[in-house]
Enzyme design. Structure first.
Site, mmCIF file in Angstrom:
data_model
loop_
_atom_site.group_PDB
_atom_site.id
_atom_site.type_symbol
_atom_site.label_atom_id
_atom_site.label_comp_id
_atom_site.label_asym_id
_atom_site.label_seq_id
_atom_site.Cartn_x
_atom_site.Cartn_y
_atom_site.Cartn_z
ATOM 1 C CB CYS A 1 1.300 -3.898 2.947
ATOM 2 S SG CYS A 1 1.758 -5.549 2.357
ATOM 3 C CB CYS B 1 -0.171 -9.303 9.668
ATOM 4 S SG CYS B 1 -1.325 -9.627 8.304
#
Length: 231
Positions: free
Chosen positions: A197, A88
């Protein structure tokens, strides 16, 4: 033959649908880096899918977010993992404090991704959440390596809409339409696109441009397995 008995840790769940694709990348790297074939030749991996208070459409409570992630890291550490990968990018805003909170090695996804850029100067752009973009984590490293950072504000609007759409329904055809529109605007202005992302893995396989993708998830998976093999 299994190289060693190290246990690898993955702190996932940010977002929830990004964890499984990352595990697949790790397993692919095991096959690619040391030819793992039999089940027993793959590493032991503990995966913790951690729900976090992350939002695309409103302010994040950074203290609460950081505390939540640290709890997750400590759970993995308590189970004896050798190292931890956190697929992440937004969570890496807190990377220094997160690493300070545990003794286990925590990989830096930004560092591993930037290392994939070529040595000669290129035009580079960034596909990320607004939170990651605003943190300037990638931009400063891109410039420090001598590259030119290229970005237009409307690209972020499209990215936010795509990421939001994936979170709501990964199979929505509109996600791909928006993705195609974004790439058509970017294709003549940049040489490298950093995918920062992990949710974008859902659409990234559909490439409508000659620009090179550098996938932060793949860079992180490579580093995790390389470290696993390092004795």
């Amino acid at each position: 033959m299994k190289p060693n008995n190290k246990i690898l840790g993955i702190l996932g769940g940010m977002g929830p649908r990004s964890t499984t694709p990352f595990l697949e990348l790790v397993l692919d790297e095991c096959q690619g880096q040391y030819n793992a074939i039999l089940d027993e030749e793959f590493p032991e991996i503990i995966i913790y899918s951690l729900p976090t208070p992350f939002y695309l459409d409103r302010e994040i409570d950074h203290q609460l977010m950081q505390e939540t992630i640290i709890k997750g890291l400590k759970k993995l550490e308590a189970n004896g993992v050798h190292s931890i990968a956190m697929p992440c990018n937004s969570a890496h805003i807190y990377i220094d404090d997160l690493q300070s909170a545990i003794d286990t090695k925590l990989f830096n996804i930004v560092e591993q991704t930037i290392n994939q850029l070529p040595l000669d100067s290129k035009n580079v752009t960034l596909f990320a959440t607004q939170t990651t973009f605003a943190s300037n984590l990638y931009q400063k490293e891109i410039l420090a390596k001598g590259h030119t950072f290229v970005f237009e504000s409307n690209w972020q609007n499209l990215l936010t809409e795509i990421i939001s759409g994936i979170k709501k329904d990964k199979n929505d055809p509109n996600n791909l339409l928006l993705w195609e529109q974004l790439l058509s605007e970017v294709k003549n202005k940049t040489d490298y696109i950093i995918i920062a992302c992990t949710d974008l893995n859902v659409v990234m396989q559909h490439n409508y441009t000659q620009a090179h993708f550098i996938d932060s998830s793949l860079a992180l998976a490579k580093a995790l397995v390389q470290d696993y093999l390092d004795n």
